[in-house]
Design an enzyme around this catalytic site. Structure first.
Site, short mmCIF file in Angstrom:
data_model
loop_
_atom_site.label_atom_id
_atom_site.label_comp_id
_atom_site.label_asym_id
_atom_site.label_seq_id
_atom_site.Cartn_x
_atom_site.Cartn_y
_atom_site.Cartn_z
CG LEU A 59 -2.04 -0.98 1.32
CD1 LEU A 59 -2.76 -0.86 2.67
CD2 LEU A 59 -3.04 -0.77 0.19
CG ASP A 60 1.06 3.90 -3.34
OD1 ASP A 60 1.94 3.03 -3.47
OD2 ASP A 60 0.41 4.37 -4.28
N PRO A 61 2.25 5.01 0.80
CG PRO A 61 4.36 6.00 0.99
CD PRO A 61 3.45 5.31 0.01
CE LYS A 62 0.41 12.19 -0.07
NZ LYS A 62 0.03 13.22 -1.06
CB VAL A 63 -3.09 3.72 0.53
CG1 VAL A 63 -4.31 2.79 0.53
CG2 VAL A 63 -2.97 4.45 -0.81
#
Length: 300
Positions: A59-63
């Site tokens: 998962l991307d950092p902001k997700v």
């Protein structure tokens, strides 16, 4: 062969060395960083530490949201998530007022779609097909729409939002994104990093294992979607040394000889429910001779 015992009867150290945590990933760190934090937290609590921690799909950092973590020897079975269906809730940020046909246009994205990974992705940027199982518009407000997406693993939701904006004629980009499920793991029983830290402290400092048992499940839970083959303890000893599963060692299976043509991935267990290996079904589980399961990963 290391005998972990039946999944529900394991000691806390055995559970932490072959367990799974349904973590609620916070915004900010990458999935890799979260896995490293959990590895260090568990290693500090278990004498000798654990082999590692693996996450079930980045998962991307902001997700935020559902990030199953495999502990210790369970990292060997990360491939079971390769084909797991993912579900997300995403905010579609439209570049104009939402058109009246937003829901009908979104429905046209159900099914196979072409995607090219974005420039910042870690995979080769080549056109590929991904399956959208469901794309539902949950709510529309001015220039925003709330979407629920069930899709094949490896689907880029950011790219899906961009393409949906093009189809709508307004343009769009992805706002907040939250993963709500990965395979059979979903957001109904997520735990936070703080929950895990507290449970580890209750066990190590107060000798209270119950909070940890509620958070860390036996790793076999992640294997439940797979067909199963139950093998005799004597066969399990041979598998632990690298031998395939031969027909005389099979006690029972969900599959039969006809299924072997597709070489499905199966999980092999001893009669007490302890996972022994992952492999491909290549022969008749009811046969009297021959190889039934070719090994892919030994789990003990």
């Amino acid at each position: 062969m290391a005998d972990r015992g039946a999944p529900d009867d394991r000691s806390i150290p055995n559970l932490l060395e072959f367990g799974v945590v349904n973590l609620d990933k916070p915004p900010g760190p990458s999935a890799h960083q979260v896995a490293a934090w959990v590895r260090d937290m568990v290693a500090d609590a278990v004498p000798g530490g654990i082999d590692g921690v693996a996450h079930a799909g980045t998962l991307d950092p902001k997700v935020t949201g559902c990030l199953p973590l495999l502990l210790g020897d369970a990292t060997r079975m990360a491939q079971v998530f390769d084909d797991a269906v993912k579900e997300y809730v995403a905010v579609l940020e439209l570049h104009g007022r939402a058109p009246a046909d937003l829901e009908s246009v979104a429905a046209e994205f159900d099914g196979p779609i072409y995607q090219k990974p974005p420039r910042k992705s870690a995979v080769k940027r080549q056109l590929r097909v991904r399956e959208i199982h469901d794309l539902d518009v949950l709510e529309i407000e001015d220039r925003r729409a709330l979407l629920r997406v069930r899709c094949e693993s490896g689907t880029y939701i950011r790219k899906l939002c961009h393409d949906l904006g093009l189809a709508l004629g307004t343009g769009a980009h992805m706002g907040h994104l939250r993963r709500t499920s990965t395979g059979q793991f979903d957001d109904r029983d997520l735990v936070t990093l703080e929950d895990l830290a507290d449970a580890l402290a209750w066990w190590t400092e107060d000798d209270d294992p119950e909070p940890l048992r509620e958070i860390v499940r036996p790793a076999e839970y992640a294997l439940e979607p797979l067909p199963s083959v139950t093998i005799a303890p004597s066969a399990a000893e041979q598998v632990a040394e690298g031998a395939p599963v031969y027909a005389p060692g099979v006690i029972e299976s969900d599959l039969d000889a006809d299924d072997a043509a597709d070489r499905p991935l199966v999980a092999c267990y001893t009669p007490n429910g302890a996972a022994i290996c992952l492999g491909r079904l290549v022969g008749d589980p009811d046969g009297e001779s021959g190889t039934v399961v070719e090994l892919e990963r030994v789990l003990v």
